[in-house]
Enzyme design. Sequence first.
Site, PDB file in Angstrom:
ATOM      1  N   MET B  15      31.819 -12.080   0.554  1.00  0.00           N
ATOM      2  CA  MET B  15      31.788 -13.401   1.191  1.00  0.00           C
ATOM      3  C   MET B  15      32.268 -13.299   2.638  1.00  0.00           C
ATOM      4  O   MET B  15      33.354 -13.732   2.989  1.00  0.00           O
ATOM      5  CB  MET B  15      32.675 -14.352   0.380  1.00  0.00           C
ATOM      6  N   HIS B  16      31.443 -12.723   3.490  1.00  0.00           N
ATOM      7  CA  HIS B  16      31.794 -12.618   4.906  1.00  0.00           C
ATOM      8  C   HIS B  16      31.317 -13.886   5.629  1.00  0.00           C
ATOM      9  O   HIS B  16      30.782 -14.804   4.999  1.00  0.00           O
ATOM     10  CB  HIS B  16      31.214 -11.346   5.528  1.00  0.00           C
ATOM     11  N   LEU B  17      31.516 -13.923   6.929  1.00  0.00           N
ATOM     12  CA  LEU B  17      31.270 -15.159   7.671  1.00  0.00           C
ATOM     13  C   LEU B  17      29.850 -15.707   7.483  1.00  0.00           C
ATOM     14  O   LEU B  17      29.654 -16.887   7.202  1.00  0.00           O
ATOM     15  CB  LEU B  17      31.569 -14.920   9.153  1.00  0.00           C
ATOM     16  N   ALA B  20      29.266 -16.946   3.897  1.00  0.00           N
ATOM     17  CA  ALA B  20      29.979 -18.208   3.695  1.00  0.00           C
ATOM     18  C   ALA B  20      29.212 -19.348   4.364  1.00  0.00           C
ATOM     19  O   ALA B  20      29.093 -20.453   3.805  1.00  0.00           O
ATOM     20  CB  ALA B  20      31.388 -18.112   4.267  1.00  0.00           C
ATOM     21  N   GLU B  88      20.512 -11.480   2.502  1.00  0.00           N
ATOM     22  CA  GLU B  88      20.776 -10.169   3.110  1.00  0.00           C
ATOM     23  C   GLU B  88      19.984  -9.105   2.377  1.00  0.00           C
ATOM     24  O   GLU B  88      19.532  -9.309   1.258  1.00  0.00           O
ATOM     25  CB  GLU B  88      22.280  -9.853   3.023  1.00  0.00           C
TER      26      GLU B  88
END
Lengths: 576, 90
Positions: B15-17, B20, B88
């Site tokens: 859960m990176h920027l 998120a 991603e």
Amino acid sequence: MMYKGQPASPGIIIGKIFVISKDIKLPQSEKIKSSNVENEISRLKQAIEKTKQDVLLIKEKIISDIGNKDAGIFDAYILFLNDRSFVDKISKIIKDENVNAEYALNKLLEDYIKLFNNISNSYLKEKIVDIKSLFEKIVKNLSEESSELFPKKGKWVIVAQELSPSDTAEMDKKNILGFITETGGVTSHTAIVARSLEIPAVVGLKNITQQVKKGDLVIMDGEKGIVIINPDTNTLEAYKKERLKYLIKIKMLKKLKKLDAVTLDKHKIILNSNIEFPEEVAVAKEHNADGIGLVRTEFIYINRTNLPTEEEQFLIYKSIVEKMAPKPVTIRTLDIGGDKFLPYFKISPEQNPFLGLRSIRLSLSNPSIFKTQLRAILRASAFGNVRIMFPMISTVEEFIEAKNIVYEVMEDLKRKKISFDEKINIGIMVEVPSAVIMADELAKKADFFSIGTNDLIQYTLAVDRGNANVAAYYNPLNPAVLRMIKKTVESAHKNFKHVSVCGEMAGEPHLAFLLLGLGVDELSVSPASILQVKKLIRNINFRDAFEVAETVLKFEKTEEIKEFILTRIKSYLLNK
Amino acid sequence: MRYSKKIRLVNQLGMHLKAAAAFVMTAEKFKSDIKIKYNNIVADGKSIMSVLGLGATYKSKIEIIAEGVDAREAIMKLEELIKNKFGEKQ
């Protein structure tokens, strides 16, 4: 004060320093009066508003420059800046602790850093940089000097910790005399940009941003990696002379730009450029290279976390090919293994990686990766003059197998009515002794040869040049190496094929001289070496080079060969 | 209506920027209240600050809880987003 860093781009310059500081200075908890709390909060809100506008602007610029793909991070920034709880949280810290906005922001950032540092998963850990970079933008906007991030007028030597692609994109190039950075090596972004702009750069100077301030006088020599801050009068005068000498040398070399690489006795040598990064195409063109003799495609595969898609590769190849057209561009298929690896594509550990699954062997054992690259190259061939080159071919059947895969991909493209050059030339790198011994047969099947001298020397002499214990054995002038090259040239010429040399050997003037004498038709050197090699070619007779080569091929000792060449080349150049 | 679902994060970055952000943008399309539970912490699914603060990594299991008129659809869409690795590649 003199400092020594890594030379990254040549040139001597004397100028004033402009420091780009992206450090969030850890603000001391600056206490404010409680009556100022509202002021501080409105200062925060303004900075957030300003940052929002900045982010939107960068997002638009990126979308128009490189398309939609990398703009997602900016949406995340906007979302963050719009998050009510963000303003609330910072405001609360300001109110509760009576501190300034910088300190409050930093406190929240520290919380995130702590959180991410506690995570064992390194992928997420590394992504803290995204959050850091957003907070840096806000802090920057809190200070009044924010408009001076990059120089707007005058000419400056830029000093920074490091420069990102977005920094260099934002800078106005006409205000820049040179770059000095704390991090980075010869292949860092800063170094590449400097070389393509032809301005000096010195990298890897630790802590330099702490040692200098804006307006300091600096002398930098990008060829030696020397940086002198606030020099004394004697040093300054000495360097003014050095700079003049350098400018004269450059001027002489630049005169050569538009001229052909022809010897005094009118023997035309094809002088190509190697390309390690797409930015280097501009320099190659500027120096009037006859073509690109080697595109090292590894740059597309490294510094990422997954394999590049066909489309990504196609766009990069197409852009290089279009820029060079109608001149030829030789694209080498993926050459990894040995000492170059991809973090996301692991092969099982090997005792002897240089004798292992590397280069073309790796491509042949991973057909899907190989075919993706070939499709991208073939599609790009519709836009100019492309040649395909396989690295490290060691047997005839290996070359046939690789070529058959090309034909397979061609058939598929034809079925799908995608255009490509149906008569595309397919050649090989000759860098394994077995290929030299079989050169007669390979020359019948390949459209061209390119000798990779670095590997050919290493495999012929069984010496790892990175190994200090045996480094002395590594010598391009070893008679065995010269005979290898001679044999390769003879086999190619018997079959009316060209031989190119694209290793480091081609970029050294005295070695280039010998290569020409050995009958090599094309040299491919780094963009920065083109003019120097051209200068050599224009000052020698091909006949002399041929005679020297004939003579040294009879010698049996490396030292004899070296001595003979150096004396002869000196006398030729002195007489001219 | 109240729905919840436990889902494993399958994108390598966790859960990176950017992830998120994708989560919050999807959550904001619904009227329901959306929460994420991870390691006994509950985050507001419509606040990127809050979601990011979970520090949820690759392969960890998070619980999404939606409460409101469109809770069921919200869970469906968010589950799809997570399974698609937030768009991603890996």
